[in-house]
Scaffold this active site. Sequence first.
Site, PDB file in Angstrom:
ATOM      1  CD  GLU A 193      -3.415  -6.366   4.118  1.00  0.00           C
ATOM      2  OE1 GLU A 193      -3.484  -7.125   3.123  1.00  0.00           O
ATOM      3  OE2 GLU A 193      -2.629  -5.397   4.176  1.00  0.00           O
ATOM      4  CD  GLU A 225      -2.869  -1.259   2.319  1.00  0.00           C
ATOM      5  OE1 GLU A 225      -2.312  -1.443   3.415  1.00  0.00           O
ATOM      6  OE2 GLU A 225      -4.101  -1.179   2.189  1.00  0.00           O
TER       7      GLU A 225
END
Length: 699
Positions: A125, A105
């Site tokens: 995640e 990210e």
Amino acid sequence: MTAQYQVHGDIAVITLSNPPVNGLGFATRLSIADGLSRANADPAVKALVLTGAGKAFSGGADIKEFGSPKALQEPNLLSVILALEHSAKPVVAAIHSVCMGGGLELALGCHYRIAAPGCSVALPEVKLGLIPGAGGTQRLPRVLGVEVALNMIVSGEAVKSEMLAMIPGQKLFDKMASSVETLAEEALALARSLADTRPLPLVRNLPCKHPQGDAYFQFARNMVKGMAKNFPAPPKCVDAVEAATKQKFDLGMAAERDIFVALMQTAESRALRHIFMAERAASKIPDVPSDTPQRLVKSVAVIGAGTMGGGIAMNFLHAGLPVVMLEMKQEALDRGVATIRKNYESQVKKGKLKADKYEQRMALLQTTLSYDDLGSADLVIEAVFEDIGVKETVFKQLDRVMKPGAILASNTSTLDVDKIASFTSRPQDVVGLHFFSPANVMKLLEVVRGAKTAKDVLATVMALAKTIRKTAVVSGVCDGFIGNRMVEQYGRQGGFLLDEGCTPEQVDRAIEKFGFAMGPFRMGDLAGNDIGWAIRKRRALEKPGMKYSKTADLLCEKGRFGQKTGAGWYDYVAGKRDAVPNAEVVQMIAAHRASLGITPRKISDDEIVQRLVYSLVNEAAHILEEGIASKAGDIDMVYLMGYGFPIYRGGPMNYADQVGLFNVVQSMGRFAQNPLDDAAFWQPAPLLARLAAEGRTFN
Ligand code: NAI
């Protein structure tokens, strides 16, 4: 500082240096933000490179901060990414080795990206019951296309950088470096070449569409729901990526945030995060420091080529270690080797093992009838009959032939490891290595620490467990160690439930609905009901007061030992594992119940689940208090990896914590009132009572 700042000519380089994987904890985030301000304030700097030191670009968020205020402390990851986007000077991410989660990210917030080949790229995640929470679901589809991105987000699996670079039209990488070694130089050159480019490109400004729109997402949702069952995160990944295609960037980000925050609170995500931490913690033994020297293990001997010996040997062959297997008779050796071959051949047939690998492994296996051929092995694992006399004979022989410093291990599942150690002149070299059946498949390894087991022996076997891809948990010496000591109480409750009115099928169905891979009766049939029978006979001598239902004995008296005899609590058709309820067994249970004068009552699924699970919890609390297990998380790992406890509930101790120990103790109080149950057993273990009274948890 957990990131370094250096200037090379007109390029500033920010290097994350927070070993082992440059996790993006508060200090690291702060260092990135500082570096960014510094570079932007320095007129001599024209552009920046952001990279990672050591073995990773970045492995992502610092999991220790998850759910704590530290994770939100400014600058949080979202703010750092925003700062990168707002940098007036171009920022090039130089990616290598590992670029995952928050690390990816972060890279997606940079203006440009250059990657080295061989880098593992992922948004994992979902494996923690979450979705990416810092723009991953919004930016990745913009650079890789909706389908590739969604696959990565839903699976959490890593993809190699060179594979991603081959996707037509991909915008994840502006350039591939020719190698990890040249990445730094190539990144500097790229930054220099782009120093004057304006406006700076931002991933957020790229379009995000799927040509089939609604139809595609409907399809994706159906696929994911079918696979994800009890896990809430995967379908939410679809929602978040769909938001990226349907909403303006900032609204999509808000949608991602809302989903992330909601998932963070779910029991499933808590459970998965607990497991992640517990698994890492299990490999650490409180009084055995991580720098404890290890013994070299380059070759292994296995005594006994039966059910366990063969499976144990396969683990080491798989890891490329030579194994010599000893038996008393040639026929037993031949049978053992044939079983190993059969196992490998079925793997070859299924395409799971290459034929040449199979031959390589078999070439590492030798057999012998003589102890004199074992002397040079660094580790020997005994897997002979579960009989202390037989163990004594074997360990006396091992003491005679094994070289000094060799590790002597026993796979005993119930016997006293200290007693076994006492058969040798070197108890410090003796340890229990309790594999689970089938030993080449099951992930769990209980490492049984004897009173005299040396620390370097423990350090060695814990490391070796990793080599053979097992999750090792240390147990002290007691009957049954952690797992089987608990399962005995669980089995006892199963028996009482039958006496009171349940059928085996009803009990199994209730606990399987709760999420167990298998209920107690199907498990008994798989493991062999005769094993429990033998234990109960022994208990009758050792602890004559211990209360058991008689139904399991009656079953065994009929020769219904389980799958191996084609009949147990259920019937089995040869070659199939399906459990078919048997009317005679149900009748046998009813007759026994009547003989005790018990009127059957209808027992709810809730009660079944609570009694079974809390019996594990109460015994585990004793185990913890006695120091047999050093942490609650270890007990959870044993149950998750060895006994089919539902992953999304995080293990019995985590589950009890989630229910609230006060509530657990209250329920136990009710069970203790039941005259058909064992009131003494339901007295909460002192540790449990104390934690409940103080409003605390196990973990
Ligand atoms: P098994 O009966 O399948 O195999 C035992 C083997 O040891 C036989 O092939 C026998 O010929 C050989 N043997 C016996 N005495 C010997 C001696 N003096 N020297 C050399 N070989 C000898 O038994 P299994 O199931 O493999 O169990 C072995 C050990 O593993 C036991 O201690 C058992 O408690 C433990 N264990 C068993 C598990 C299971 O699910 N079967 C699970 C975990 C541990």
